[in-house]
Every structure is written in C-alpha cells, then in structure tokens.
Design an enzyme around this catalytic site. Structure first.
Site, short mmCIF file in Angstrom:
data_model
loop_
_atom_site.label_atom_id
_atom_site.label_comp_id
_atom_site.label_asym_id
_atom_site.label_seq_id
_atom_site.Cartn_x
_atom_site.Cartn_y
_atom_site.Cartn_z
N SER A 108 0.83 -1.21 0.00
CA SER A 108 0.00 0.00 0.00
C SER A 108 0.87 1.25 0.00
CB SER A 108 -0.90 0.03 1.23
OG SER A 108 -1.62 -1.17 1.31
N THR A 129 -0.17 -2.88 9.51
CA THR A 129 -0.08 -4.27 9.06
C THR A 129 0.28 -5.16 10.24
OG1 THR A 129 1.25 -5.86 7.78
CG2 THR A 129 2.29 -3.77 8.26
N ASP A 131 2.10 -7.63 9.98
CA ASP A 131 3.38 -8.27 9.67
C ASP A 131 4.59 -7.59 10.33
OD1 ASP A 131 1.82 -9.83 8.04
OD2 ASP A 131 2.38 -8.80 6.19
N ALA A 190 7.44 -21.83 22.90
CA ALA A 190 7.55 -22.90 21.88
C ALA A 190 8.97 -23.44 21.84
CB ALA A 190 7.15 -22.35 20.52
N SER A 219 6.13 -33.27 24.38
CA SER A 219 5.47 -32.66 23.22
C SER A 219 6.28 -31.45 22.78
CB SER A 219 4.06 -32.23 23.58
OG SER A 219 4.13 -31.19 24.53
N ARG A 261 -5.89 -11.84 12.11
CA ARG A 261 -6.09 -10.43 11.74
C ARG A 261 -7.27 -9.79 12.45
NH1 ARG A 261 -4.79 -10.40 5.67
NH2 ARG A 261 -6.94 -9.82 5.33
#
Ligand code: F6P
Length: 328
Positions: A108, A129, A131, A190, A219, A261
């Site tokens: 954009s 955004t 991102d 994680a 796990s 989002r």
C-alpha cells in the site's frame, strides 16, 4: 507549497486491528486544526471510483475498540496501472483534497509512493499491518494484537499437544517477515521457530530435531512462518518431512490463518494508532511530504516512504538466541 485545508484518509491491503483507532485519530486531529476530512472506502479502489464520504468527529465515535476497518479495504490491481492512478488523481481534485493519508503495509505504501512522485501530491503513510515488516518503525499498527492472538491460540494448542505427546507445527502469518513467528514462539514458550530471516545452510528442521526435540519433553510446538522464501515451505511441508524422515513422531498441523487479523485491538495498538494518526496531521502542518510516520524508541519519527518499503527490517539475532536457549 499549497496550504492544506482538506485531507483524505484510507486503509489499504490487509486489515489490521487498530486501523479504526488510526482513522479516528487522523479525523479528529485534522478537524481540531480546522480541516475537512474525507474517508475513502475500499482503499485504492475507492480512490479510483470516487467512493469518498466526509468524516465528522461523530462518524469516528465508538470505533477505537473495533477490529477491522470501518473504511473497508482492498488490494487494487487497477491502481498499479498509470490509467488507474490518473483516475485516482481526478477523484482527489474533484473532492478538493490537498493531502492523502494511507494506512497500510508494504504494498500500500509502495502504491502511495508511486502516486506521490507521479502527481507531486502530498502523501503521508501510516504503518498498518500485522506483519511488522516496515523499516524505520519499531512497531506497526496491528502487530501487537495479532501477536497476542497467536499466543492465546498456541497456549490452547499446547494443552492438546501435551496430552497426546505430539509435535505441532503451527503456521502463522507475516508474509515474508518472521516477527510474528519468532516473538510468538518466545512468548508461548515454543520449542522452535522457523523463519525466513534465519535461512542458512543449516536445515532448521534438522536443527530442531538435533537440539533434542522430545529429549526432555513429551510434546513440542514449532511455530512456522508462512513464508516460502529461501526454501521455507510452511507448516505442512515440515510436518510431511517429519512423517517421512522421523516416522516415530506423532505430528499435527494447525494453520491459524485469518483469525490472526481479527479482534479488538490491544491497548498498545490503540495508543500507537492514536499517536501515529495525530502525528500524521502534525507532519503535514510542519510541511512534511511523502514520509511514513513511525515510532522509534518510543519517539515519533518521519521515515521517507522509499526507505520504509525498500529496506529490509532485520530480526534481532538476540531473539533467535533467546528462543534457542530458553527452549532447551
Ligand atoms: O499483510 C498482511 C497479511 O495478513 C499477511 O500476513 C498475509 O500473508 C496476507 O496478508 C494475507 O492476505 P489475504 O488477506 O489477501 O489472504
């Protein structure tokens, strides 16, 4: 330089939580200074088609807490053509707009830059955004909310991963940037993140397995960036590889998709959007043109749009080290 009396604001590209807070801030700051404000609907499509509506202080009431964008958004192919941009310019002249404020991501702002150069038209960009991939700003509007959404989802997946002794590959958005993947991996505890910025000769999957996946745990959660850059193949690709190369592991995939989002913006995103929206009008008052307003070390900064879109925003190596050490 022409005196500014009327501005138009639009959202473009993927929607991001906090865009409404930015629209509100732009609108109210402009009105505070005695200017008229138009909202342009559906991004560059609306700019081309003259889909403009005047915004008042009331029309932006009760939106600061809402996700998405009240102005709607789109990705426009027509704006990429000179004919499309000519129509866009005609619309701005027709409505007497003196400056344009574009809230959006890389594509954009690239469009805004082409237009500003071609028509010598004052444009201000706001980084909007999930991102977080714009250079020159520590954060983009929507990134913090999306990050929190991801972490909430990963926490839930961990419950089931743990109960079944499984490896989960969780794919997150970010286009070709790994900020969401790397930071959600740290925040959710994680075991690994696979991101495009860390593509070396070392196979990231091999590295994860070698680092003792399951040696001390039953796990594992691996956050995978959606990017296919540099040989990355998304969560499915890595899950398939584990199934073939390490059949002893029980593997599942979750692609979080567009739920990343949505949702009400975090306090951080609301404050960021409010500060950047206000600063966009201050920038115009100061005679700034063709810059993106960003935030650096908690201070408002003006970054030439050309720089914001072209330069690669690096991921701090420290973040990679932190995850590597804390996931043992
Ligand atoms: O740029 C924001 C973003 O959500 C990216 O993370 C993702 O790759 C892309 O948009 C998805 O776009 P669309 O909504 O067109 O599927």
């Amino acid at each position: 330089m022409k005196e500014i009396k009327t501005v138009a604001v639009m959202t473009s590209g993927g929607d991001a939580p906090g865009m409404n807070a930015a629209i509100r801030a732009v609108t109210r700051s402009a009105i505070f200074n005695g200017w008229k404000v138009f909202g342009i609907y559906r991004g560059y499509e609306g700019l081309i088609n003259g889909d403009f509506k005047e915004l008042t202080t009331e029309s932006v009431s009760n939106i600061i807490q809402r996700g998405g964008t009240i102005l709607k958004t789109a990705r426009s192919k027509e704006f990429m053509t000179p004919e499309g941009r000519e129509k866009a310019y005609d619309s701005l002249l027709r409505f007497g707009v003196d400056a344009l404020i574009v809230i959006g991501g890389n594509g954009s702002l690239a469009g805004a830059q082409d237009f500003a150069r071609e028509y010598d038209f004052p444009v201000i960009g706001l980084p909007g955004t999930i991102d977080n991939d714009l250079y020159g700003t520590d954060a983009t509007i929507g990134y913090d909310t999306a990050l929190n959404t991801i972490v909430e989802c990963v926490d839930k997946i961990r419950d089931t991963a743990n109960s079944h002794d499984r490896i989960f590959f969780i794919e997150v958005m970010g286009r070709d940037a790994g900020f969401l993947a790397q930071n959600s991996a740290i925040a959710a505890g994680a075991e690994a993140a696979i991101i495009p910025e860390d593509q070396t000769d070392i196979d990231q999957l091999e590295q994860f397995i070698a680092h003792g996946c399951r040696k001390s745990k039953n796990s594992s959660i691996v956050i995978v960036s959606e990017s296919k850059k540099g040989g990355g193949g998304g969560a499915m690709h890595y899950a398939e590889r584990v199934k073939n190369e390490y059949p002893e592991y029980d593997v599942r995939v979750t692609i979080l998709g567009h739920l990343q989002r949505g949702g009400s913006p975090s306090a951080f995103d609301r404050i960021l959007a409010s500060r950047l929206g206000y600063a966009s009008i201050e920038a115009l008052l100061e005679g700034q043109r063709n810059i993106m307003v960003g935030i650096d070390d908690d201070k408002i900064v003006y970054v030439p749009i050309a720089k914001a879109i072209k330069m690669d925003k690096p991921i701090d190596k420290e973040l990679i080290d932190v995850l590597g050490v804390l996931s043992i």
